[in-house]
Design a protein around this motif. Structure first.
Motif, PDB file in Angstrom:
ATOM      1  N   UNK A 221     -47.268 -39.722  10.724  1.00 47.31           N
ATOM      2  CA  UNK A 221     -45.908 -39.318  11.101  1.00 47.31           C
ATOM      3  C   UNK A 221     -44.948 -40.497  11.004  1.00 47.31           C
ATOM      4  N   UNK A 222     -45.425 -41.655  11.421  1.00 46.42           N
ATOM      5  CA  UNK A 222     -44.598 -42.862  11.372  1.00 46.42           C
ATOM      6  C   UNK A 222     -44.291 -43.256   9.929  1.00 46.42           C
ATOM      7  N   UNK A 223     -45.293 -43.176   9.060  1.00 42.29           N
ATOM      8  CA  UNK A 223     -45.082 -43.491   7.645  1.00 42.29           C
ATOM      9  C   UNK A 223     -44.043 -42.550   7.042  1.00 42.29           C
ATOM     10  N   UNK A 224     -44.152 -41.254   7.378  1.00 39.12           N
ATOM     11  CA  UNK A 224     -43.185 -40.274   6.878  1.00 39.12           C
ATOM     12  C   UNK A 224     -41.780 -40.594   7.382  1.00 39.12           C
ATOM     13  N   UNK A 225     -41.674 -40.973   8.655  1.00 40.31           N
ATOM     14  CA  UNK A 225     -40.382 -41.342   9.230  1.00 40.31           C
ATOM     15  C   UNK A 225     -39.784 -42.548   8.505  1.00 40.31           C
ATOM     16  N   UNK A 226     -40.611 -43.541   8.231  1.00 40.00           N
ATOM     17  CA  UNK A 226     -40.132 -44.738   7.541  1.00 40.00           C
ATOM     18  C   UNK A 226     -39.773 -44.432   6.085  1.00 40.00           C
ATOM     19  N   UNK A 227     -40.513 -43.529   5.464  1.00 41.69           N
ATOM     20  CA  UNK A 227     -40.155 -43.115   4.104  1.00 41.69           C
ATOM     21  C   UNK A 227     -38.757 -42.502   4.086  1.00 41.69           C
ATOM     22  N   UNK A 228     -38.460 -41.698   5.096  1.00 44.24           N
ATOM     23  CA  UNK A 228     -37.139 -41.068   5.189  1.00 44.24           C
ATOM     24  C   UNK A 228     -36.057 -42.112   5.404  1.00 44.24           C
ATOM     25  N   UNK A 229     -36.305 -43.045   6.334  1.00 43.89           N
ATOM     26  CA  UNK A 229     -35.276 -44.023   6.691  1.00 43.89           C
ATOM     27  C   UNK A 229     -35.072 -45.106   5.638  1.00 43.89           C
ATOM     28  N   UNK A 230     -36.094 -45.402   4.850  1.00 45.25           N
ATOM     29  CA  UNK A 230     -35.966 -46.433   3.820  1.00 45.25           C
ATOM     30  C   UNK A 230     -35.583 -45.860   2.455  1.00 45.25           C
ATOM     31  N   UNK A 231     -35.500 -44.547   2.356  1.00 46.37           N
ATOM     32  CA  UNK A 231     -35.120 -43.928   1.092  1.00 46.37           C
ATOM     33  C   UNK A 231     -36.279 -43.575   0.188  1.00 46.37           C
ATOM     34  N   UNK A 232     -37.510 -43.910   0.590  1.00 49.33           N
ATOM     35  CA  UNK A 232     -38.660 -43.622  -0.266  1.00 49.33           C
ATOM     36  C   UNK A 232     -38.970 -42.133  -0.328  1.00 49.33           C
ATOM     37  N   UNK A 233     -38.668 -41.392   0.732  1.00 50.75           N
ATOM     38  CA  UNK A 233     -38.866 -39.946   0.697  1.00 50.75           C
ATOM     39  C   UNK A 233     -37.881 -39.305  -0.274  1.00 50.75           C
ATOM     40  N   UNK A 234     -36.654 -39.792  -0.275  1.00 52.52           N
ATOM     41  CA  UNK A 234     -35.652 -39.303  -1.220  1.00 52.52           C
ATOM     42  C   UNK A 234     -36.094 -39.597  -2.648  1.00 52.52           C
ATOM     43  N   UNK A 235     -36.671 -40.784  -2.855  1.00 47.72           N
ATOM     44  CA  UNK A 235     -37.160 -41.143  -4.182  1.00 47.72           C
ATOM     45  C   UNK A 235     -38.269 -40.181  -4.625  1.00 47.72           C
ATOM     46  N   UNK A 236     -39.184 -39.870  -3.685  1.00 51.07           N
ATOM     47  CA  UNK A 236     -40.279 -38.959  -4.001  1.00 51.07           C
ATOM     48  C   UNK A 236     -39.737 -37.584  -4.383  1.00 51.07           C
ATOM     49  N   UNK A 237     -38.721 -37.110  -3.651  1.00 50.39           N
ATOM     50  CA  UNK A 237     -38.139 -35.802  -3.946  1.00 50.39           C
ATOM     51  C   UNK A 237     -37.463 -35.810  -5.321  1.00 50.39           C
ATOM     52  N   UNK A 238     -36.836 -36.928  -5.666  1.00 54.55           N
ATOM     53  CA  UNK A 238     -36.247 -37.052  -7.005  1.00 54.55           C
ATOM     54  C   UNK A 238     -37.338 -36.971  -8.068  1.00 54.55           C
ATOM     55  N   UNK A 239     -38.443 -37.669  -7.814  1.00 59.10           N
ATOM     56  CA  UNK A 239     -39.564 -37.637  -8.745  1.00 59.10           C
ATOM     57  C   UNK A 239     -40.082 -36.206  -8.899  1.00 59.10           C
ATOM     58  N   UNK A 240     -40.070 -35.470  -7.782  1.00 62.05           N
ATOM     59  CA  UNK A 240     -40.510 -34.066  -7.826  1.00 62.05           C
ATOM     60  C   UNK A 240     -39.580 -33.232  -8.704  1.00 62.05           C
ATOM     61  N   UNK A 241     -38.269 -33.453  -8.561  1.00 61.71           N
ATOM     62  CA  UNK A 241     -37.312 -32.698  -9.373  1.00 61.71           C
ATOM     63  C   UNK A 241     -37.500 -32.985 -10.856  1.00 61.71           C
ATOM     64  N   UNK A 242     -37.687 -34.269 -11.157  1.00 60.35           N
ATOM     65  CA  UNK A 242     -37.950 -34.638 -12.551  1.00 60.35           C
ATOM     66  C   UNK A 242     -39.255 -34.001 -13.016  1.00 60.35           C
TER      67      UNK A 242
END
Length: 358
Positions: A221-242
């Motif tokens: 849960x903490x890793x997911x939270x940090x992914x969101x706050x550091x922008x890495x979750x957004x990056x992953x979602x972009x990769x998903x769209x591509x």
């Protein structure tokens, strides 16, 4: 050294470890201006009483939290109460040897913004760990390195034994979950230079381990939270769209070449895979990993080459699974291809983030 040192030690039922810990820290920091802050989570075994009895002989302050639990939030509480410019964090169970503290302070004194006591650099280790604990630790480390690229600057970002300069942290921005406070501080803080100091993780001398299965869930849960706050979750979602655009192109070309051009599905799949690799690279380079691009010209071609090499293994996975599900399990070839794409996609993202656009 002029800077005052504050060492935060979260405690919960550590009565048997407090006295030897305080004495060893005091010997290690002879000549330093320091304070110890024991942040206790409502211990029931006499931890607070033992600590309070030592406060008259050592620079020790006890901060009690009633009805609260959690190592990471205890550290945040201690940070708000600390008066030093250099902040240290360590466990109370004597598994973090106090004798290593001067080496970390020297690293800070030498210009480091954060000094991490590391089990995974030369000179460090966990000699008393069993196989299962070694595996769990390595998997957790791999998760951090893969999903939070900023942690790759150090080999042991999950260490609970570290020092840092207070000026690089704003306590109000800290929102930790669970017990891996080092991840929170490392990624939220403005640290430019991080240094690792080797240490050997010792056996607990008294009390019981606080590690529970629930803490593994909290870590994720903490890793997911940090992914969101550091922008890495957004990056992953972009990769998903591509990736979705690549799937559409892959599936479409596979269908056209198989059903209309009359090629065998396993031949059509090769063309579909290569077309999706090229289109995905262009979109990822200018959309997903734009902040990691290193100029133009040869660097563009180099990234293209690395992405193609990355995808070769992914393509092999996809192609092998397509053949397996279709030929062996008699799954319709388009469904087989979708399953294969999903598995190969995860591989491509992790390796792309780690290497192609590191």
């Amino acid at each position: 050294m002029k800077d005052k040192i504050s060492i935060i030690i979260p405690t919960y039922n550590e009565e048997g470890n407090i006295s030897p810990l305080v004495k060893r820290v005091h010997r290690a920091l002879s000549g330093y201006d320091y304070e110890l802050l024991l942040v206790d989570d409502d211990s029931k075994d006499g931890t607070v009483e033992v600590a309070s009895s030592l406060a008259s002989r050592y620079p020790l302050k006890v901060v009690s939290r009633r009805g609260k639990r959690g190592l990471a939030t205890a550290v945040v509480k201690g940070l708000k109460a600390a008066s030093g410019e250099i902040i240290g964090v360590m466990d109370a169970d004597l598994q973090h040897p106090p004798e290593v503290i001067p080496d970390m302070i020297k690293a800070i004194q030498g210009g480091a913004d954060m000094a991490v006591a590391s089990r995974y650099v030369e000179g460090g280790g966990c000699p008393h760990w069993g196989l299962s604990r070694r595996v769990i630790s390595r998997v957790a480390l791999l998760v951090a390195h893969l999903l939070l690229p900023s942690t790759r600057r150090v080999k042991d970002p999950l260490s609970g034994f570290f020092f840092f300069r207070r000026r690089n942290i704003t306590p109000s921005k800290l929102r930790p979950i669970g017990y891996k406070i080092s991840l929170e501080i490392m990624l939220v803080g403005g640290f430019k230079r991080l240094v690792e100091v080797p240490y050997v993780f010792e056996d607990r001398s008294a009390g019981k381990s606080k590690l529970r299965p629930r803490q593994h869930i909290d870590y994720l849960r903490h890793v997911l939270s940090l992914m969101f706050r550091t922008g890495e979750l957004k990056r992953f979602l972009k990769f998903c769209l591509v990736g979705i655009s690549g799937i559409i192109g892959n599936q479409g070309l596979l269908w056209v070449l198989t059903d209309f051009a009359g090629l065998r599905y396993y031949v059509s799949a090769l063309f579909g895979i290569e077309a999706s690799i090229v289109s995905n690279f262009i979109l990822n380079d200018y959309f997903t990993f734009a902040d990691r691009r290193r100029g133009k010209g040869k660097s563009f071609l180099w990234r293209l080459l690395k992405f193609n090499l990355t995808c070769l293994a992914g393509a092999g996975i996809q192609y092998g699974l397509l053949l397996l599900f279709t030929s062996v399990f008699d799954v319709y070839y388009l469904i087989s291809n979708l399953i294969a794409i999903a598995i190969a996609f995860l591989w491509n993202y992790l390796v792309s983030s780690w290497w192609a656009w590191k």
